[in-house]
Scaffold this active site. Structure first.
Site, mmCIF file in Angstrom:
data_model
loop_
_atom_site.group_PDB
_atom_site.id
_atom_site.type_symbol
_atom_site.label_atom_id
_atom_site.label_comp_id
_atom_site.label_asym_id
_atom_site.label_seq_id
_atom_site.Cartn_x
_atom_site.Cartn_y
_atom_site.Cartn_z
ATOM 1 N N GLU A 1 0.808 -1.234 0.000
ATOM 2 C CA GLU A 1 0.000 0.000 0.000
ATOM 3 C C GLU A 1 0.839 1.281 0.000
ATOM 4 O OE1 GLU A 1 -2.899 -0.452 3.166
ATOM 5 O OE2 GLU A 1 -3.810 -2.180 2.191
ATOM 6 N N GLU B 1 -6.033 -11.266 -0.583
ATOM 7 C CA GLU B 1 -6.968 -10.623 0.351
ATOM 8 C C GLU B 1 -8.418 -10.613 -0.126
ATOM 9 O OE1 GLU B 1 -5.474 -7.030 2.126
ATOM 10 O OE2 GLU B 1 -3.392 -7.619 1.820
#
Ligand code: XIL
Length: 356
Positions: free
Chosen positions: A150, A265
């Protein structure tokens, strides 16, 4: 098999409606297509024998939800603790499951003492030392590492759509490059990944995120950084539409940069759906199928991991609460450890995926 037969098996996916053979696990269904199915887990899940059994039965790969994050591994500066992650790594080893490292470097889940030090000139050395130590600790045990997680945030209005984080203060992706070099030195055999989210919904925002991610990977590749894969986080939202062609194109663009792709995820938020459970479960399953049948078309996609296996353990119950309207149901097994329509949807999408 005749040569025509083997060509057909290679180039033609099974008919769109084909259900997988009864009795197979997600691991086996995926394996037949050359894909790895896996799941995130956290230590508390392993205290339940039934959950451990389900994971061993269904998954070929696991990844820890929190146990490898810096906030866990070095709460106190200089005192490193890999015990929780080691337990998960041992569980993988004794059950012949592959292990995915998650994650060496993330702007969240940091120990309190780290952020102030990142503002100093010694910040880079600190990052490199951390990445080196954790990757070295698990050397030889990890197939894929999310080295950085991220790192883009176009809303921060910085060059290249990079996230406003002290290591990027100089306007350079050097800290990412250094992290990958450190990881490659510490475990030359591991496949090194950059993992990120926000590429599916919200056309305007996801377009700028896609551009930023592609630019970043391109820059790293140009600099000769050892990066092998992209982790495409799949936090899906049932009831929200997405641009299938945009998704296809993005995955193809990543693959064209000589990257392998792991769908990471996967979970399906049901926060926008009505309370009725059968209705909700069906909408969650349909949405996941719609997404996966597009994403799995891309041959560079080699793995699919859900972010948990049972609704009993999902981060969405704290993050994405249904406001007093019942617990979230984002995963393949329900709280009582029964398979849900989402399990069938994942099985069907894997079964229909083109052969790798
Ligand atoms: C989440 C975990 O599931 C939570 O238990 C933890 O409190 C916060 O992190 N993107 C990621 C994951 O890359 O590491 C996050 O995991 C979910 C979002």
């Amino acid at each position: 098999m005749s040569s025509l037969g083997s060509i057909a098996a290679t180039y033609f996916p099974p008919p769109a409606s084909a259900a997988p053979a009864a009795g197979l696990s997600l691991r086996e269904i995926a394996q037949k297509r050359g894909i790895t199915y896996g799941t995130e887990l956290t230590l508390p899940m392993l205290r339940f024998d039934k959950i451990s059994e389900i994971i061993i039965h269904e998954a070929a790969m696991i990844t820890p939800g929190v146990e490898m994050k810096w906030g866990v591994t070095e709460k106190t500066q200089g005192v490193r603790y890999y015990g929780a992650a080691d337990t998960i790594s041992n569980f993988a080893q004794s059950n012949k499951l592959m292990l995915r490292g998650h994650t060496a470097l993330w702007y969240r889940n940091l120990p309190k003492w780290v952020p102030p030090l990142l503002e100093n000139s010694s910040g880079m050395a600190l990052l490199v030392d951390h990445v080196t130590d954790i990757v070295r600790h698990f050397k030889g045990k990890i197939v894929e590492w999310d080295v950085v997680n991220e790192v883009i945030e176009p809303n921060d209005n910085l060059p290249g759509g990079m996230r406003n984080w002290p290591p990027f203060a100089g306007g350079d992706v050097g800290y990412i490059a250094e992290s990958f070099h450190a990881a490659a030195n510490a475990d030359p055999a591991a496949l090194l990944f950059y993992n990120d989210y926000g590429f599916i919904y919200d056309p305007e925002r996801s377009t700028s995120r896609k551009t930023a991610a592609l630019n970043l990977i391109e820059q790293l590749k140009k600099r000769g950084v050892p990066i092998h894969g992209f982790g495409f986080q799949c936090h899906l939202r049932a009831g929200v539409s997405f641009d299938a062609n945009g998704l296809r194109r993005f995955l193809a663009d990543i693959a064209a940069l000589d990257m392998r792709i792991s769908l990471t995820e996967l979970d399906v938020s049901d926060a926008r759906l009505p309370r009725d459970i059968p209705v909700r479960d069906k909408a969650v399953a349909d949405h996941a199928y719609e997404f996966l049948s597009v994403a799995l078309e891309e041959p560079a996609v080699k793995r699919l991991l859900t972010w948990g296996i049972t609704d009993r353990f999902t981060w969405l119950n704290t993050k994405d609460v249904r406001k007093g309207d019942g617990a979230s149901r984002p995963l393949p097994y329900d709280e009582d450890l029964n398979r849900k329509p989402l399990w069938d949807a994942i099985a069907r999408a894997l079964n229909n995926a083109p052969q790798r």
